[in-house]
Design a protein around this motif. Structure first.
Motif, PDB file in Angstrom:
ATOM      1  N   PHE A   6       0.834  -1.196   0.000  1.00  0.00           N
ATOM      2  CA  PHE A   6       0.000   0.000   0.000  1.00  0.00           C
ATOM      3  C   PHE A   6       0.876   1.256   0.000  1.00  0.00           C
ATOM      4  CE2 PHE A   6      -2.107   3.370   2.444  1.00  0.00           C
ATOM      5  CZ  PHE A   6      -3.256   3.545   1.691  1.00  0.00           C
ATOM      6  N   GLU A   7       1.875   1.297   0.860  1.00  0.00           N
ATOM      7  CA  GLU A   7       2.766   2.460   0.943  1.00  0.00           C
ATOM      8  C   GLU A   7       3.553   2.658  -0.353  1.00  0.00           C
ATOM      9  OE1 GLU A   7       3.032   4.888   3.120  1.00  0.00           O
ATOM     10  OE2 GLU A   7       1.431   4.038   4.315  1.00  0.00           O
ATOM     11  N   HIS A   8       3.956   1.560  -0.970  1.00  0.00           N
ATOM     12  CA  HIS A   8       4.676   1.661  -2.249  1.00  0.00           C
ATOM     13  C   HIS A   8       3.752   2.242  -3.319  1.00  0.00           C
ATOM     14  CE1 HIS A   8       7.890   0.724  -5.059  1.00  0.00           C
ATOM     15  NE2 HIS A   8       6.963   0.245  -5.876  1.00  0.00           N
ATOM     16  N   ALA A   9       2.521   1.761  -3.376  1.00  0.00           N
ATOM     17  CA  ALA A   9       1.551   2.279  -4.346  1.00  0.00           C
ATOM     18  C   ALA A   9       1.285   3.760  -4.087  1.00  0.00           C
ATOM     19  CB  ALA A   9       0.246   1.482  -4.269  1.00  0.00           C
ATOM     20  N   ARG A  10       1.152   4.128  -2.834  1.00  0.00           N
ATOM     21  CA  ARG A  10       0.926   5.528  -2.456  1.00  0.00           C
ATOM     22  C   ARG A  10       2.085   6.408  -2.923  1.00  0.00           C
ATOM     23  NH1 ARG A  10       2.661   8.451   1.584  1.00  0.00           N
ATOM     24  NH2 ARG A  10       1.425  10.187   2.343  1.00  0.00           N
ATOM     25  N   ALA A  11       3.311   5.947  -2.727  1.00  0.00           N
ATOM     26  CA  ALA A  11       4.490   6.704  -3.156  1.00  0.00           C
ATOM     27  C   ALA A  11       4.518   6.861  -4.671  1.00  0.00           C
ATOM     28  CB  ALA A  11       5.762   6.017  -2.666  1.00  0.00           C
ATOM     29  N   LEU A  12       4.143   5.815  -5.385  1.00  0.00           N
ATOM     30  CA  LEU A  12       4.106   5.901  -6.850  1.00  0.00           C
ATOM     31  C   LEU A  12       3.067   6.926  -7.312  1.00  0.00           C
ATOM     32  CD1 LEU A  12       4.374   2.116  -7.744  1.00  0.00           C
ATOM     33  CD2 LEU A  12       6.091   3.872  -8.230  1.00  0.00           C
ATOM     34  N   LEU A  13       1.920   6.946  -6.653  1.00  0.00           N
ATOM     35  CA  LEU A  13       0.862   7.880  -7.031  1.00  0.00           C
ATOM     36  C   LEU A  13       1.222   9.328  -6.708  1.00  0.00           C
ATOM     37  CD1 LEU A  13      -2.231   5.805  -5.925  1.00  0.00           C
ATOM     38  CD2 LEU A  13      -1.602   6.426  -8.268  1.00  0.00           C
ATOM     39  N   LEU A  14       2.019   9.537  -5.677  1.00  0.00           N
ATOM     40  CA  LEU A  14       2.409  10.893  -5.290  1.00  0.00           C
ATOM     41  C   LEU A  14       3.668  11.367  -6.010  1.00  0.00           C
ATOM     42  CD1 LEU A  14       1.758  10.817  -1.451  1.00  0.00           C
ATOM     43  CD2 LEU A  14       0.411  11.975  -3.210  1.00  0.00           C
ATOM     44  N   GLY A  15       4.386  10.454  -6.631  1.00  0.00           N
ATOM     45  CA  GLY A  15       5.641  10.793  -7.291  1.00  0.00           C
ATOM     46  C   GLY A  15       5.435  11.520  -8.610  1.00  0.00           C
ATOM     47  N   PRO A  16       6.535  12.001  -9.183  1.00  0.00           N
ATOM     48  CA  PRO A  16       6.453  12.698 -10.470  1.00  0.00           C
ATOM     49  C   PRO A  16       6.075  11.739 -11.598  1.00  0.00           C
ATOM     50  CG  PRO A  16       8.737  12.332  -9.850  1.00  0.00           C
ATOM     51  CD  PRO A  16       7.892  11.879  -8.692  1.00  0.00           C
ATOM     52  N   GLY A  17       5.375  12.257 -12.590  1.00  0.00           N
ATOM     53  CA  GLY A  17       4.983  11.445 -13.745  1.00  0.00           C
ATOM     54  C   GLY A  17       4.148  10.243 -13.344  1.00  0.00           C
ATOM     55  N   ARG A  18       3.115  10.507 -12.564  1.00  0.00           N
ATOM     56  CA  ARG A  18       2.272   9.452 -12.003  1.00  0.00           C
ATOM     57  C   ARG A  18       1.824   8.455 -13.068  1.00  0.00           C
ATOM     58  NH1 ARG A  18      -3.291  11.264  -9.869  1.00  0.00           N
ATOM     59  NH2 ARG A  18      -2.260  13.083 -10.626  1.00  0.00           N
ATOM     60  N   PRO A  19       2.152   7.170 -12.873  1.00  0.00           N
ATOM     61  CA  PRO A  19       1.713   6.139 -13.825  1.00  0.00           C
ATOM     62  C   PRO A  19       0.235   5.827 -13.658  1.00  0.00           C
ATOM     63  CG  PRO A  19       2.939   5.148 -12.016  1.00  0.00           C
ATOM     64  CD  PRO A  19       2.981   6.640 -11.808  1.00  0.00           C
ATOM     65  N   GLY A  20      -0.327   5.105 -14.604  1.00  0.00           N
ATOM     66  CA  GLY A  20      -1.713   4.669 -14.510  1.00  0.00           C
ATOM     67  C   GLY A  20      -1.888   3.645 -13.406  1.00  0.00           C
ATOM     68  N   LEU A  21      -3.114   3.422 -13.004  1.00  0.00           N
ATOM     69  CA  LEU A  21      -3.383   2.520 -11.884  1.00  0.00           C
ATOM     70  C   LEU A  21      -2.950   1.085 -12.163  1.00  0.00           C
ATOM     71  CD1 LEU A  21      -6.807   3.760 -10.521  1.00  0.00           C
ATOM     72  CD2 LEU A  21      -4.516   4.169  -9.614  1.00  0.00           C
ATOM     73  N   ALA A  22      -3.088   0.603 -13.387  1.00  0.00           N
ATOM     74  CA  ALA A  22      -2.656  -0.754 -13.705  1.00  0.00           C
ATOM     75  C   ALA A  22      -1.145  -0.880 -13.533  1.00  0.00           C
ATOM     76  CB  ALA A  22      -3.074  -1.128 -15.115  1.00  0.00           C
ATOM     77  N   ASP A  23      -0.410   0.141 -13.957  1.00  0.00           N
ATOM     78  CA  ASP A  23       1.042   0.140 -13.805  1.00  0.00           C
ATOM     79  C   ASP A  23       1.437   0.237 -12.334  1.00  0.00           C
ATOM     80  OD1 ASP A  23       3.676   0.028 -14.843  1.00  0.00           O
ATOM     81  OD2 ASP A  23       3.843   2.214 -14.679  1.00  0.00           O
ATOM     82  N   VAL A  24       0.759   1.082 -11.588  1.00  0.00           N
ATOM     83  CA  VAL A  24       1.012   1.202 -10.146  1.00  0.00           C
ATOM     84  C   VAL A  24       0.784  -0.152  -9.483  1.00  0.00           C
ATOM     85  CG1 VAL A  24       0.161   2.195  -7.981  1.00  0.00           C
ATOM     86  CG2 VAL A  24       0.540   3.662  -9.974  1.00  0.00           C
ATOM     87  N   ALA A  25      -0.312  -0.806  -9.821  1.00  0.00           N
ATOM     88  CA  ALA A  25      -0.626  -2.110  -9.235  1.00  0.00           C
ATOM     89  C   ALA A  25       0.490  -3.111  -9.518  1.00  0.00           C
ATOM     90  CB  ALA A  25      -1.963  -2.624  -9.778  1.00  0.00           C
ATOM     91  N   ALA A  26       0.936  -3.179 -10.749  1.00  0.00           N
ATOM     92  CA  ALA A  26       1.992  -4.128 -11.118  1.00  0.00           C
ATOM     93  C   ALA A  26       3.302  -3.799 -10.411  1.00  0.00           C
ATOM     94  CB  ALA A  26       2.188  -4.123 -12.633  1.00  0.00           C
ATOM     95  N   ARG A  27       3.666  -2.532 -10.386  1.00  0.00           N
ATOM     96  CA  ARG A  27       4.936  -2.126  -9.778  1.00  0.00           C
ATOM     97  C   ARG A  27       4.932  -2.268  -8.261  1.00  0.00           C
ATOM     98  NH1 ARG A  27       6.153   3.518 -12.635  1.00  0.00           N
ATOM     99  NH2 ARG A  27       7.754   3.598 -11.028  1.00  0.00           N
ATOM    100  N   ALA A  28       3.770  -2.167  -7.647  1.00  0.00           N
ATOM    101  CA  ALA A  28       3.682  -2.264  -6.187  1.00  0.00           C
ATOM    102  C   ALA A  28       3.467  -3.707  -5.704  1.00  0.00           C
ATOM    103  CB  ALA A  28       2.559  -1.367  -5.670  1.00  0.00           C
ATOM    104  N   GLY A  29       3.271  -4.632  -6.628  1.00  0.00           N
ATOM    105  CA  GLY A  29       3.153  -6.031  -6.242  1.00  0.00           C
ATOM    106  C   GLY A  29       1.742  -6.569  -6.097  1.00  0.00           C
TER     107      GLY A  29
END
Length: 72
Positions: A6-29
Protein backbone atom coordinates in the motif's frame (compact mmCIF):
# COMPACT_ATOMS: atom_id res chain seq x y z
CA UNK A 1 3.47 -7.09 3.44
CA UNK A 2 0.01 -5.63 2.87
CA UNK A 3 0.96 -2.24 4.34
CA UNK A 4 4.29 -2.21 2.47
CA UNK A 5 2.50 -2.72 -0.88
CA UNK A 6 0.00 0.00 0.00
CA UNK A 7 2.77 2.46 0.94
CA UNK A 8 4.68 1.66 -2.25
CA UNK A 9 1.55 2.28 -4.35
CA UNK A 10 0.93 5.53 -2.46
CA UNK A 11 4.49 6.70 -3.16
CA UNK A 12 4.11 5.90 -6.85
CA UNK A 13 0.86 7.88 -7.03
CA UNK A 14 2.41 10.89 -5.29
CA UNK A 15 5.64 10.79 -7.29
CA UNK A 16 6.45 12.70 -10.47
CA UNK A 17 4.98 11.45 -13.75
CA UNK A 18 2.27 9.45 -12.00
CA UNK A 19 1.71 6.14 -13.82
CA UNK A 20 -1.71 4.67 -14.51
CA UNK A 21 -3.38 2.52 -11.88
CA UNK A 22 -2.66 -0.75 -13.71
CA UNK A 23 1.04 0.14 -13.81
CA UNK A 24 1.01 1.20 -10.15
CA UNK A 25 -0.63 -2.11 -9.23
CA UNK A 26 1.99 -4.13 -11.12
CA UNK A 27 4.94 -2.13 -9.78
CA UNK A 28 3.68 -2.26 -6.19
CA UNK A 29 3.15 -6.03 -6.24
CA UNK A 30 -0.61 -6.34 -6.58
CA UNK A 31 -2.07 -9.12 -8.74
CA UNK A 32 -3.97 -6.58 -10.84
CA UNK A 33 -5.71 -3.19 -10.72
CA UNK A 34 -8.83 -4.57 -9.04
CA UNK A 35 -6.67 -6.09 -6.28
CA UNK A 36 -5.13 -2.64 -5.73
CA UNK A 37 -8.60 -1.06 -5.66
CA UNK A 38 -9.94 -3.56 -3.08
CA UNK A 39 -6.91 -3.23 -0.82
CA UNK A 40 -6.90 0.57 -1.15
CA UNK A 41 -10.54 0.80 -0.07
CA UNK A 42 -9.90 -1.57 2.85
CA UNK A 43 -6.83 0.33 4.08
CA UNK A 44 -7.64 3.94 3.17
CA UNK A 45 -11.40 3.80 3.57
CA UNK A 46 -12.08 5.27 0.13
CA UNK A 47 -11.37 4.61 -3.53
CA UNK A 48 -8.05 5.52 -5.13
CA UNK A 49 -9.80 8.23 -7.17
CA UNK A 50 -11.38 9.81 -4.10
CA UNK A 51 -8.05 9.72 -2.27
CA UNK A 52 -6.27 11.35 -5.23
CA UNK A 53 -8.88 14.13 -5.45
CA UNK A 54 -8.47 14.87 -1.76
CA UNK A 55 -4.69 14.49 -1.64
CA UNK A 56 -3.93 16.30 -4.91
CA UNK A 57 -6.64 18.94 -5.44
CA UNK A 58 -7.12 20.41 -8.89
CA UNK A 59 -4.85 23.47 -8.94
CA UNK A 60 -7.25 25.54 -11.03
CA UNK A 61 -10.07 24.98 -8.56
CA UNK A 62 -11.11 28.37 -7.20
CA UNK A 63 -11.73 27.05 -3.69
CA UNK A 64 -8.25 25.51 -3.51
CA UNK A 65 -6.67 28.72 -4.77
CA UNK A 66 -8.62 30.92 -2.38
CA UNK A 67 -7.27 29.06 0.65
CA UNK A 68 -3.72 28.80 -0.68
CA UNK A 69 -2.86 32.48 -0.19
CA UNK A 70 -4.10 32.88 3.34
CA UNK A 71 -1.54 32.95 6.13
CA UNK A 72 -3.71 32.31 9.20
Amino acid sequence: MRIARFEHARALLLGPGRPGLADVAARAGYADQSHLAREWRALAGCSVGTWLREELPFVQDGAALAGAGSMS
